[in-house]
Write an enzyme that holds these catalytic residues in place. Structure first.
Site, PDB file in Angstrom:
ATOM      1  N   HIS A 127      13.898  41.146  18.077  1.00 16.41           N
ATOM      2  CA  HIS A 127      13.868  41.296  16.616  1.00 16.41           C
ATOM      3  C   HIS A 127      14.272  42.736  16.309  1.00 16.41           C
ATOM      4  O   HIS A 127      14.037  43.646  17.098  1.00 16.41           O
ATOM      5  CB  HIS A 127      12.444  41.012  16.127  1.00 16.41           C
ATOM      6  CG  HIS A 127      12.274  40.962  14.649  1.00 16.41           C
ATOM      7  ND1 HIS A 127      12.261  42.087  13.863  1.00 16.41           N
ATOM      8  CD2 HIS A 127      12.086  39.911  13.804  1.00 16.41           C
ATOM      9  CE1 HIS A 127      12.072  41.743  12.603  1.00 16.41           C
ATOM     10  NE2 HIS A 127      11.973  40.431  12.531  1.00 16.41           N
ATOM     11  N   ASP A 204       6.376  43.207  22.046  1.00 19.38           N
ATOM     12  CA  ASP A 204       6.336  42.768  20.654  1.00 19.38           C
ATOM     13  C   ASP A 204       5.734  41.366  20.646  1.00 19.38           C
ATOM     14  O   ASP A 204       6.385  40.393  21.023  1.00 19.38           O
ATOM     15  CB  ASP A 204       7.751  42.759  20.075  1.00 19.38           C
ATOM     16  CG  ASP A 204       7.809  42.186  18.664  1.00 19.38           C
ATOM     17  OD1 ASP A 204       6.752  41.813  18.117  1.00 19.38           O
ATOM     18  OD2 ASP A 204       8.919  42.093  18.112  1.00 19.38           O
ATOM     19  N   GLN A 207       5.161  37.115  17.532  1.00 25.81           N
ATOM     20  CA  GLN A 207       5.352  35.668  17.579  1.00 25.81           C
ATOM     21  C   GLN A 207       4.484  34.985  18.630  1.00 25.81           C
ATOM     22  O   GLN A 207       4.512  33.757  18.737  1.00 25.81           O
ATOM     23  CB  GLN A 207       6.826  35.345  17.847  1.00 25.81           C
ATOM     24  CG  GLN A 207       7.786  35.846  16.785  1.00 25.81           C
ATOM     25  CD  GLN A 207       7.666  35.094  15.473  1.00 25.81           C
ATOM     26  OE1 GLN A 207       7.237  33.949  15.427  1.00 25.81           O
ATOM     27  NE2 GLN A 207       8.030  35.753  14.389  1.00 25.81           N
ATOM     28  N   LYS A 230       1.262  36.841  10.139  1.00 27.31           N
ATOM     29  CA  LYS A 230       1.833  35.740  10.906  1.00 27.31           C
ATOM     30  C   LYS A 230       0.757  34.914  11.604  1.00 27.31           C
ATOM     31  O   LYS A 230       1.066  33.868  12.201  1.00 27.31           O
ATOM     32  CB  LYS A 230       2.832  36.270  11.933  1.00 27.31           C
ATOM     33  CG  LYS A 230       4.079  36.912  11.328  1.00 27.31           C
ATOM     34  CD  LYS A 230       5.048  37.351  12.399  1.00 27.31           C
ATOM     35  CE  LYS A 230       6.201  38.172  11.843  1.00 27.31           C
ATOM     36  NZ  LYS A 230       7.102  37.396  10.974  1.00 27.31           N
ATOM     37  N   CYS A 370      16.671  38.523  11.427  1.00 24.98           N
ATOM     38  CA  CYS A 370      16.444  39.886  11.931  1.00 24.98           C
ATOM     39  C   CYS A 370      16.657  39.952  13.446  1.00 24.98           C
ATOM     40  O   CYS A 370      15.953  40.683  14.154  1.00 24.98           O
ATOM     41  CB  CYS A 370      15.042  40.387  11.570  1.00 24.98           C
ATOM     42  SG  CYS A 370      14.752  40.542   9.802  1.00 24.98           S
TER      43      CYS A 370
END
Length: 414
Positions: A127, A204, A207, A230, A370
Site C-alpha cells: 500500500h 503493515d 489488513q 478497519k 492505493c
C-alpha cells in the site's frame, strides 16, 4: 453446488450493525463489500464512545479531578487491551491517528540512524502508506530503496531475498496482507532472514489484525502498524507496536504537550515510551471505542473470524472464476490469502463495474486501491475489489457475482 460452512452466527452479528438495515440506491438492500477500506461499526463500539462523552469526558493524563482520572483509566485500559490482543507489552503500544501515521513515525524516527549507502527493502505489493514514507526517508538520507517483486499470481517473489538483503539493509517493511490480492506473505520467514543481516522489520498489519489472529512475538517483527477503523473501531486512532528497547532509543516524531518530562526555555526532555510518541490531548473516546471493538472481535474469536472470511473468499473465487471475461488478480485459492478479491472485467472499466454494482446496492472499491505499483506489476491500471468481514453472507457473494454478470450484459448492450 459447493457448500461453504458458516463459522459465525452472521445474522446475530448483523443485528449489531444498524447501517446494514438501511437501503441503498433504488431501494436495494445495502450489500457492503468494502471493509478493506473501512469497516462498519457495531452498536457496542458506538455505545462505548457515547458513554465516554456522556459520563467521563475529560482530558486524559491531565487534571487530578475525578473525570480526569476516569479518562486516564479508560485510555490506559484501552492500551492494555490492544497490547493483549496482539501479545505485546502495554509499554510497546503507541496510539497514533492511523496506520499511516504509525509507519511515518518509524520512518522519521529512524532518519538520524540512516546514512548514504544504507538500504531500505520493501515490496512491490505495498500500500502507498508503506511505500511513500520509505521513498521519502531515502530522499532525506541518501539511502537506496530496493524491493521484492511479485509473481504473476500475486504472491511475493522471495527468490531474490538473499540477494536483496545485504549488510547495508537497515529496515525491511512488508505488508502482512495485501489490500488488493489478499496475499499473506511469510512475514516471520522474512523477519528471520532480515534479523540475520542485522536489519529491523516493520509489518503493515492494517489488513491482517482485523481479520486473523496476530501475535507479534510469533511474527518476530520489530514494528507493526494497524488502524482502528478497519477493525470495527472509530476513525482517528491507530496503533504502532514497537519493541520496547527500540522505542526507548527513538526520538519523538511530533512534540508538544503530554510527551515532555521537563521544559525550560533552553531546551526540553521527553517522557519514556509510549507517552513520548503521543503529544497533545489523547483521543480517549476513540480509544474506548477501539477497546470495545477488541472486545467484540475477541468474543467472536479471531479464529472464527478468519475461518468465516476464508469461507466467503473461497465462495467468491469459485463464483467469479465461473464468469467468462472476469480475471481475478492474485492467488486463485485461499492458501495464505485473506478476504480481498480484486478483479477486472474484460471490456469494462472498473469504475463502470463499480457504478453498476452501486445501482444494485452493492458497495465495492474501484481504482488502484492505493497500490499503483502492484497493479502495474499485475498488468492492469485499476481493478474492482470486494472485501469481506464478519457481517457478510454467502448470499451477498452470490449477489456480487450476479451483479457482475448484469454489468457485462449492460455494457455489451451498449
Amino acid at each position: 453446488m459447493t457448500t461453504f460452512p458458516d463459522h459465525l452466527d452472521v445474522e446475530a452479528v448483523r443485528a449489531d450493525f444498524p447501517i446494514l438495515a438501511r437501503t441503498a440506491r433504488n431501494g436495494n438492500p445495502l450489500i457492503y463489500l468494502d471493509s478493506g477500506a473501512t469497516a462498519q461499526k457495531p452498536l457496542q463500539v458506538l455505545d462505548a464512545e457515547r458513554s465516554f462523552y456522556e459520563l467521563h469526558n475529560s482530558a486524559a493524563h491531565r487534571g487530578t479531578h475525578l473525570l480526569g482520572e476516569e479518562a486516564t483509566d479508560a485510555y490506559e485500559a484501552a492500551r492494555r487491551k490492544l497490547a493483549a490482543f496482539i501479545n505485546a507489552d502495554p509499554d510497546e503500544v503507541v496510539f497514533t491517528k492511523n496506520a499511516t501515521e504509525a509507519i511515518n513515525l518509524v520512518a522519521y524516527a529512524l532518519t538520524s540512524s540512516i546514512t548514504p549507502g544504507d538500504e531500505i527493502l520493501i515490496t512491490e505489493m505495498e500500500h502507498h502508506a508503506n511505500l511513500v514514507p520509505w521513498q521519502q526517508l531515502c530522499e532525506r538520507t541518501g539511502a537506496t530503496l530496493r524491493w521484492l517483486s511479485v509473481t504473476p499470481d500475486g504472491r511475493l517473489d522471495l527468490d531474490g531475498l538473499d540477494t536483496l538483503l545485504t549488510e547495508r539493509t537497515r529496515i525491511v517493511a512488508v505488508t502482512h496482507q495485501s489490500n488488493v490480492t489478499g496475499t499473506i506473505p511469510p512475514v516471520a520467514e522474512i523477519a528471520h532472514a532480515a534479523h540475520d543481516k542485522g536489519a529491523l522489520v516493520l509489518a503493515d498489519a492494517a489488513q491482517s489484525v482485523p481479520h486473523q489472529p496476530v501475535d507479534v512475538a510469533a511474527l518476530g517483527v520489530d514494528f507493526l502498524a494497524f488502524s482502528g477503523h478497519k477493525m470495527l473501531g472509530p476513525y482517528g486512532i491507530g496503533v504502532l507496536f514497537g519493541r520496547a528497547e527500540l522505542l526507548e532509543a527513538m526520538p519523538p516524531f511530533l512534540t508538544g504537550g503530554s510527551m515532555i518530562e521537563v521544559v525550560r526555555m533552553e531546551g526540553s526532555t521527553f517522557l519514556p515510551p509510549p507517552q513520548r510518541f503521543e503529544p497533545g490531548v489523547p483521543a480517549v473516546a476513540e480509544a474506548a471505542g477501539l477497546a470495545a471493538a477488541v472486545d467484540y472481535l475477541t468474543a467472536l474469536g479471531m479464529g472464527n473470524v478468519a475461518a468465516h472470511e476464508e469461507s466467503l473468499t473461497a465462495h467468491a473465487l469459485d463464483a467469479l472464476s465461473e464468469i467468462s471475461g472476469v480475471r481475478i488478480l492474485g492467488p486463485d485459492t485461499t492458501k495464505d490469502r485473506g478476504g480481498a478479491v480484486a478483479f477486472e472485467v474484460e471490456g469494462v472499466h472498473p469504475h463502470d463495474v463499480g457504478q453498476v454494482l452501486d445501482e444494485l446496492g452493492i458497495a465495492v472499491r474501484t481504482g488502484h486501491h492505493c497500490a499503483w505499483p502492484l497493479h502495474r506489476a499485475l498488468g492492469v491500471q485499476a481493478s474492482t475489489r470486494a472485501t469481506f468481514y464478519v457481517y457478510n453472507t454467502h448470499d451477498e457473494v452470490d449477489a456480487l457475482a450476479d451483479g457482475i454478470r448484469y454489468a457485462q450484459r449492460f455494457f455489451q448492450a451498449g
